[in-house]
Scaffold this motif. Structure first.
Motif, PDB file in Angstrom:
ATOM      1  N   LEU A 108      -7.114  20.996  41.240  1.00  0.00           N
ATOM      2  CA  LEU A 108      -6.374  19.786  40.894  1.00  0.00           C
ATOM      3  C   LEU A 108      -7.286  18.651  40.450  1.00  0.00           C
ATOM      4  N   GLY A 109      -8.595  18.861  40.532  1.00  0.00           N
ATOM      5  CA  GLY A 109      -9.537  17.823  40.137  1.00  0.00           C
ATOM      6  C   GLY A 109     -10.269  17.192  41.300  1.00  0.00           C
ATOM      7  N   GLY A 110     -10.109  17.748  42.509  1.00  0.00           N
ATOM      8  CA  GLY A 110     -10.807  17.207  43.659  1.00  0.00           C
ATOM      9  C   GLY A 110     -12.300  17.473  43.611  1.00  0.00           C
ATOM     10  N   ASP A 111     -13.066  16.632  44.270  1.00  0.00           N
ATOM     11  CA  ASP A 111     -14.510  16.811  44.346  1.00  0.00           C
ATOM     12  C   ASP A 111     -14.965  16.524  45.765  1.00  0.00           C
ATOM     13  N   SER A 112     -16.284  16.526  45.967  1.00  0.00           N
ATOM     14  CA  SER A 112     -16.811  16.343  47.319  1.00  0.00           C
ATOM     15  C   SER A 112     -16.479  14.965  47.881  1.00  0.00           C
ATOM     16  N   LEU A 113     -16.435  13.945  47.022  1.00  0.00           N
ATOM     17  CA  LEU A 113     -16.130  12.593  47.493  1.00  0.00           C
ATOM     18  C   LEU A 113     -14.671  12.472  47.917  1.00  0.00           C
ATOM     19  N   SER A 114     -13.768  12.946  47.068  1.00  0.00           N
ATOM     20  CA  SER A 114     -12.353  12.877  47.420  1.00  0.00           C
ATOM     21  C   SER A 114     -12.018  13.812  48.577  1.00  0.00           C
ATOM     22  N   ALA A 115     -12.820  14.894  48.764  1.00  0.00           N
ATOM     23  CA  ALA A 115     -12.595  15.789  49.899  1.00  0.00           C
ATOM     24  C   ALA A 115     -12.819  15.063  51.214  1.00  0.00           C
ATOM     25  N   LEU A 116     -13.806  14.166  51.252  1.00  0.00           N
ATOM     26  CA  LEU A 116     -14.039  13.387  52.466  1.00  0.00           C
ATOM     27  C   LEU A 116     -12.861  12.479  52.767  1.00  0.00           C
ATOM     28  N   SER A 117     -12.252  11.909  51.732  1.00  0.00           N
ATOM     29  CA  SER A 117     -11.075  11.064  51.932  1.00  0.00           C
ATOM     30  C   SER A 117      -9.900  11.882  52.453  1.00  0.00           C
ATOM     31  N   VAL A 118      -9.751  13.116  51.938  1.00  0.00           N
ATOM     32  CA  VAL A 118      -8.673  13.995  52.415  1.00  0.00           C
ATOM     33  C   VAL A 118      -8.874  14.336  53.887  1.00  0.00           C
ATOM     34  N   ILE A 119     -10.107  14.683  54.262  1.00  0.00           N
ATOM     35  CA  ILE A 119     -10.396  15.024  55.651  1.00  0.00           C
ATOM     36  C   ILE A 119     -10.103  13.834  56.568  1.00  0.00           C
ATOM     37  N   ASP A 120     -10.467  12.643  56.117  1.00  0.00           N
ATOM     38  CA  ASP A 120     -10.215  11.446  56.925  1.00  0.00           C
ATOM     39  C   ASP A 120      -8.718  11.231  57.148  1.00  0.00           C
ATOM     40  N   ARG A 121      -7.922  11.426  56.101  1.00  0.00           N
ATOM     41  CA  ARG A 121      -6.463  11.250  56.218  1.00  0.00           C
ATOM     42  C   ARG A 121      -5.850  12.315  57.122  1.00  0.00           C
ATOM     43  N   ILE A 122      -6.338  13.555  57.019  1.00  0.00           N
ATOM     44  CA  ILE A 122      -5.806  14.629  57.860  1.00  0.00           C
ATOM     45  C   ILE A 122      -6.157  14.381  59.322  1.00  0.00           C
ATOM     46  N   GLU A 123      -7.346  13.864  59.580  1.00  0.00           N
ATOM     47  CA  GLU A 123      -7.714  13.526  60.953  1.00  0.00           C
ATOM     48  C   GLU A 123      -6.812  12.444  61.519  1.00  0.00           C
ATOM     49  N   GLN A 124      -6.395  11.501  60.676  1.00  0.00           N
ATOM     50  CA  GLN A 124      -5.447  10.487  61.125  1.00  0.00           C
ATOM     51  C   GLN A 124      -4.082  11.093  61.421  1.00  0.00           C
ATOM     52  N   LEU A 125      -3.687  12.117  60.649  1.00  0.00           N
ATOM     53  CA  LEU A 125      -2.387  12.762  60.869  1.00  0.00           C
ATOM     54  C   LEU A 125      -2.380  13.583  62.154  1.00  0.00           C
ATOM     55  N   THR A 126      -3.447  14.342  62.376  1.00  0.00           N
ATOM     56  CA  THR A 126      -3.481  15.279  63.494  1.00  0.00           C
ATOM     57  C   THR A 126      -4.086  14.684  64.753  1.00  0.00           C
ATOM     58  N   GLY A 127      -4.888  13.623  64.606  1.00  0.00           N
ATOM     59  CA  GLY A 127      -5.568  13.062  65.761  1.00  0.00           C
ATOM     60  C   GLY A 127      -6.710  13.910  66.251  1.00  0.00           C
ATOM     61  N   GLU A 128      -7.196  14.823  65.425  1.00  0.00           N
ATOM     62  CA  GLU A 128      -8.280  15.714  65.807  1.00  0.00           C
ATOM     63  C   GLU A 128      -9.348  15.723  64.725  1.00  0.00           C
ATOM     64  N   ARG A 129     -10.549  16.088  65.120  1.00  0.00           N
ATOM     65  CA  ARG A 129     -11.642  16.203  64.173  1.00  0.00           C
ATOM     66  C   ARG A 129     -11.447  17.443  63.314  1.00  0.00           C
ATOM     67  N   VAL A 130     -11.693  17.307  62.020  1.00  0.00           N
ATOM     68  CA  VAL A 130     -11.523  18.413  61.076  1.00  0.00           C
ATOM     69  C   VAL A 130     -12.826  18.593  60.306  1.00  0.00           C
ATOM     70  N   ALA A 131     -13.337  19.811  60.288  1.00  0.00           N
ATOM     71  CA  ALA A 131     -14.577  20.098  59.570  1.00  0.00           C
ATOM     72  C   ALA A 131     -14.309  20.179  58.065  1.00  0.00           C
ATOM     73  N   VAL A 132     -15.251  19.665  57.276  1.00  0.00           N
ATOM     74  CA  VAL A 132     -15.109  19.722  55.818  1.00  0.00           C
ATOM     75  C   VAL A 132     -15.077  21.169  55.343  1.00  0.00           C
ATOM     76  N   SER A 133     -15.787  22.045  56.047  1.00  0.00           N
ATOM     77  CA  SER A 133     -15.822  23.456  55.649  1.00  0.00           C
ATOM     78  C   SER A 133     -14.437  24.091  55.691  1.00  0.00           C
ATOM     79  N   LEU A 134     -13.546  23.543  56.513  1.00  0.00           N
ATOM     80  CA  LEU A 134     -12.195  24.090  56.592  1.00  0.00           C
ATOM     81  C   LEU A 134     -11.446  23.879  55.272  1.00  0.00           C
ATOM     82  N   LEU A 135     -11.657  22.728  54.630  1.00  0.00           N
ATOM     83  CA  LEU A 135     -11.040  22.465  53.329  1.00  0.00           C
ATOM     84  C   LEU A 135     -11.678  23.321  52.244  1.00  0.00           C
ATOM     85  N   LEU A 136     -12.977  23.578  52.343  1.00  0.00           N
ATOM     86  CA  LEU A 136     -13.648  24.413  51.350  1.00  0.00           C
ATOM     87  C   LEU A 136     -13.165  25.854  51.419  1.00  0.00           C
ATOM     88  N   GLU A 137     -12.860  26.337  52.618  1.00  0.00           N
ATOM     89  CA  GLU A 137     -12.420  27.715  52.789  1.00  0.00           C
ATOM     90  C   GLU A 137     -10.919  27.877  52.558  1.00  0.00           C
TER      91      GLU A 137
END
Length: 345
Positions: A265-294
């Motif tokens: 969709l056009g995502g990159d490493s910078l926007s991936a960090l923003s996605v991880i931050d938003r997901i952590e706010q949704l779930t209240g848990e720490r999320v590894a960046v590698s999870l989005l890569l996989e």
């Protein structure tokens, strides 16, 4: 938006962005193209470009220098290529002209998916739907290889109605049919409200219930009680929809399917960090960046998060005394709290 300059100027600009909590990423490039830093080499570049034997294009050519179709009388001489190196790329204007000309499907030839991401953010004045764009070699293959990525893109094009020369694709080996499993059963209930036509209303006996209307009525009693498995699946479905909404907000897209890859969709490493931050706010848990890569799709990431959260659950029973001949004693504690220490008497 890229900004070029001396190292000290870039560092100062980066600090200003950080002070305003604006995400940014420093890009290391060998040449600051399309900027004034190239002005000293433009005369020499023009001399070398003039020594190349140039010909008129043999197919319609959309110029990102002019932001329009290249007319037959326009020469692609050294002056044109100097402008191509120095001036601002008119990508949005050129892409708008392509859409106005009736083009709806685009393929990005080359590594990466930067232009694919830009095209999906494009807003047309005459067509409310975003054009379809695919990258021939999207980034982040994670060891898949170019051939597999090309085949995946080819499959997406075929699903959009593009005619594929299969004989040319399989010229060196004969393909074999692969039996596919049946359609997976989705354990969700879908109940339709009864619809009675006017003719049925006129012919129906008021003293007799309408069989057609009651045969699809909603369940009663224990039939409507959902099992824990169904409740967990509903929570998982809600999470993938929320992740899809995060993709839309971060990437600035109108529509994101649950099976769309983040990097396609056009995502990159910078926007991936923003996605991880938003997901952590949704779930209240720490999320590894590698999870989005996989797991790059909203559905795949939601399933992975559910499994991760399920495996990390603590046991609510704290053993007090598990040895000896006496009956073991257990003390319940709240989930998510530190396990207290107990001493046996």
């Amino acid at each position: 938006m890229p900004r070029f300059g001396a190292a000290s100027e870039i560092a100062a600009f980066h600090e200003r962005l950080e002070s305003r909590s604006i995400a940014s990423k420093r890009i290391r490039a060998s040449h600051a193209v399309h900027s004034s830093l190239l002005d000293p080499i433009l005369p020499e570049f023009k001399i070398h470009a003039a020594q190349v034997d140039l010909h008129a294009p043999q197919m319609p050519f959309m110029s990102t220098v002019l932001g329009d179709w290249l007319e037959p009388d326009v020469r692609l001489d050294s002056n044109y290529w100097v402008r191509n190196l120095r001036e601002t790329v008119q990508f949005h204007q050129a892409f708008d002209r392509l859409v106005q000309s009736g083009h709806e499907l685009f393929i990005e030839m080359g590594p990466g998916a930067a232009l694919t991401g830009h095209s999906k953010r494009f807003k047309s004045k005459i067509n409310p739907h975003s054009p379809l764009a695919f990258a021939a070699l999207p980034g982040g293959d994670h060891g898949q290889g170019d051939r597999l990525r090309l085949l995946q893109t080819l499959g997406k094009l075929w699903s959009c109605g593009v005619r594929v020369d299969w004989s040319g694709l399989h010229a060196h080996h004969h393909p074999q049919r692969t039996p596919l499993p049946p359609y997976p059963f989705d354990r969700k209930r879908y109940w339709l409200d009864a619809v009675v036509t006017k003719e049925q209303e006129q012919n129906a006996d008021l003293n007799q219930p309408d069989i057609a209307a009651t045969s699809v009525d909603r369940p009663t009693g224990n039939e409507g009680v959902r099992s824990p498995t169904e409740v967990e699946m509903s929570a998982e479905a809600a999470l993938d929809s929320q992740i899809g909404a995060v993709y839309r907000d971060i990437l600035g897209l109108d529509e994101v399917a649950l099976t769309d890859s983040f990097f396609d969709l056009g995502g990159d490493s910078l926007s991936a960090l923003s996605v991880i931050d938003r997901i952590e706010q949704l779930t209240g848990e720490r999320v590894a960046v590698s999870l989005l890569l996989e797991h790059q799709t909203p559905r795949g990431l939601a399933i992975a998060l559910s499994k991760t959260r399920g495996s990390a659950r603590q046991n609510a029973l704290v053993p007090i005394q598990t040895g000896g001949s006496r009956t073991p004693l257990f003390c319940p504690t709240l989930l998510g709290t530190c396990t207290p220490l107990y001493a046996s008497c």
